[in-house]
Design an enzyme around this catalytic site. Structure first.
Site, PDB file in Angstrom:
ATOM      1  N   PRO A  89      32.101  44.554  31.505  1.00 65.08           N
ATOM      2  CA  PRO A  89      33.289  44.787  31.897  1.00 65.08           C
ATOM      3  C   PRO A  89      33.792  45.733  30.948  1.00 65.08           C
ATOM      4  O   PRO A  89      35.074  46.402  31.291  1.00 65.08           O
ATOM      5  CB  PRO A  89      34.196  43.442  31.732  1.00 65.08           C
ATOM      6  N   GLU A 116      29.606  34.506  28.013  1.00 63.62           N
ATOM      7  CA  GLU A 116      30.569  35.563  27.916  1.00 63.62           C
ATOM      8  C   GLU A 116      29.982  36.986  27.245  1.00 63.62           C
ATOM      9  O   GLU A 116      30.675  37.983  26.962  1.00 63.62           O
ATOM     10  CB  GLU A 116      31.287  34.943  26.696  1.00 63.62           C
ATOM     11  N   ASP A 169      27.289  62.415  52.229  1.00 63.77           N
ATOM     12  CA  ASP A 169      28.196  61.067  51.842  1.00 63.77           C
ATOM     13  C   ASP A 169      29.724  61.488  51.479  1.00 63.77           C
ATOM     14  O   ASP A 169      30.152  62.438  51.111  1.00 63.77           O
ATOM     15  CB  ASP A 169      27.623  60.762  50.508  1.00 63.77           C
TER      16      ASP A 169
HETATM   17  C1  9D3 Z   1      36.998  34.943  28.447  1.00 55.70           C
HETATM   18  C2  9D3 Z   1      36.855  36.242  29.143  1.00 55.70           C
HETATM   19  N1  9D3 Z   1      35.716  36.316  29.847  1.00 55.70           N
HETATM   20  C3  9D3 Z   1      35.568  35.684  31.312  1.00 55.70           C
HETATM   21  C4  9D3 Z   1      36.704  35.881  32.289  1.00 55.70           C
HETATM   22  C5  9D3 Z   1      35.246  37.898  30.263  1.00 55.70           C
HETATM   23  C6  9D3 Z   1      33.941  38.208  30.740  1.00 55.70           C
HETATM   24  C7  9D3 Z   1      32.928  37.741  30.289  1.00 55.70           C
HETATM   25  C8  9D3 Z   1      31.710  38.125  31.162  1.00 55.70           C
HETATM   26  C9  9D3 Z   1      34.302  38.556  31.928  1.00 55.70           C
HETATM   27  C10 9D3 Z   1      33.318  38.761  32.874  1.00 55.70           C
HETATM   28  C11 9D3 Z   1      31.984  38.769  32.265  1.00 55.70           C
HETATM   29  C12 9D3 Z   1      30.804  38.956  33.398  1.00 55.70           C
HETATM   30  N2  9D3 Z   1      30.897  40.250  33.971  1.00 55.70           N
HETATM   31  C13 9D3 Z   1      29.765  41.203  33.840  1.00 55.70           C
HETATM   32  O1  9D3 Z   1      28.914  40.760  33.198  1.00 55.70           O
HETATM   33  C14 9D3 Z   1      29.887  42.343  34.188  1.00 55.70           C
HETATM   34  C15 9D3 Z   1      31.105  42.991  35.121  1.00 55.70           C
HETATM   35  C16 9D3 Z   1      32.330  42.457  35.655  1.00 55.70           C
HETATM   36  O2  9D3 Z   1      32.709  41.501  35.310  1.00 55.70           O
HETATM   37  N3  9D3 Z   1      33.201  43.554  36.122  1.00 55.70           N
HETATM   38  C17 9D3 Z   1      32.715  44.730  36.504  1.00 55.70           C
HETATM   39  N4  9D3 Z   1      31.821  45.118  36.035  1.00 55.70           N
HETATM   40  C18 9D3 Z   1      30.809  44.459  35.320  1.00 55.70           C
HETATM   41  S1  9D3 Z   1      29.435  44.903  34.867  1.00 55.70           S
HETATM   42  C19 9D3 Z   1      29.061  43.307  34.157  1.00 55.70           C
END
Ligand code: 9D3
Length: 251
Positions: A89, A116, A169
């Site tokens: 993210p 996480e 596209d």
């Molecule tokens: C405590 C905050 N965490 C959970 C709410 C942060 C968090 C950790 C791991 C949020 C999402 C994730 C897992 N997400 C991904 O691995 C991910 C992702 C995404 O969540 N949104 C957009 N693109 C991607 S690319 C990988």
């Protein structure tokens, strides 16, 4: 092109890369997707792949050693150099321009986080790019990896048929697609724009272009913001806007 994926859910990656255009790209050997499970590189009776974060708090991180061993095995499996991309993210948002750039590589390694995420030192030492697929919360990187594999796989030379050639596209020219209509026993031609039944190919092309411009203006105006229109497009959009105003202002 070859894509290696580090994931605790290798079956999901193999399955999603096995269907549709990307599946066909693999069958035709334009693309090879190989999923690697860090658990296969974990040690001890429990084959643990998670660990508690320094500083405490809720949630776990990916354990460094299985990730490192997995990455070493991947790099050792082929001489072809490859950038390591961590799906997270915190990454740069994926765009069609980025998909095109990635599609031109001979090889990529995608790393999917779970829990996480990954120790920042692993990222500093190994990761070349961090990519996000948008501002919403997923539970791991696998769906993001599947998105990248799809976007990149369909861009391989020879992957697409004529109908959806990459040049056609939406986003290729920065506009949304026009509406489409097809035969229906139940609905007949009711509600089909007459121009599409006219057989006038120039008029049809013009109508489609106008719909693309108009819908982009209505639904995604930010896509038009930094983008000067040529005279013909500007005229089509002005006409669409006038028609649209008549419709919404009707009492
Ligand atoms: C405590 C905050 N965490 C959970 C709410 C942060 C968090 C950790 C791991 C949020 C999402 C994730 C897992 N997400 C991904 O691995 C991910 C992702 C995404 O969540 N949104 C957009 N693109 C991607 S690319 C990988």
């Amino acid at each position: 092109m070859r894509i290696d994926v580090i994931t605790l859910f290798p079956d999901f990656i193999a399955q999603s890369a096995g269907i549709g255009v990307v599946g066909r790209s693999q069958e035709r050997e334009l693309l090879t997707v190989k999923a690697w499970n860090p658990r296969d590189y974990a040690t001890g009776n429990y084959r643990r792949v998670d660990e508690r974060p320094f500083g405490g708090g809720p949630g776990m991180l990916m354990l460094n050693e299985p990730l490192t061993a997995c990455l070493e095995a991947i790099r050792g499996d082929s001489e072809i150099p490859a950038k390591l991309i961590y799906l997270s993210p915190q990454g740069q948002p994926l765009t069609q321009a980025k998909a095109k750039e990635l599609a031109s590589a001979e090889r990529l390694i995608l790393m999917c986080g779970r829990y996480e995420g990954v120790d920042e030192r692993f990222i500093e030492r190994n990761v070349d790019e961090e990519i996000s697929i948008g501002d919403y919360v997923l539970s791991g990187g696998e769906l993001a990896a599947a998105v990248i594999i799809d976007a990149v796989g369909r861009l391989q030379d020879g992957a697409l048929g004529h109908a959806d050639s990459a040049a056609q596209d939406s986003f290729e020219d920065g506009l949304l697609d026009c509406p489409h209509y097809t035969r229906s026993e139940a609905w007949g031609t009711e509600g089909v724009p007459p121009v599409l039944l006219s057989g006038d190919h120039a008029a049809i092309a013009k109508w489609r272009r106008q719909q693309s411009l108009g819908r982009t203006w209505l639904r995604r105006p930010e896509l038009l913001a930094g983008r000067p229109l040529n005279k013909a497009d500007a005229a089509l959009l002005v006409e669409f806007q006038a028609e649209h105003l008549k419709k919404v202002k009707k009492p």
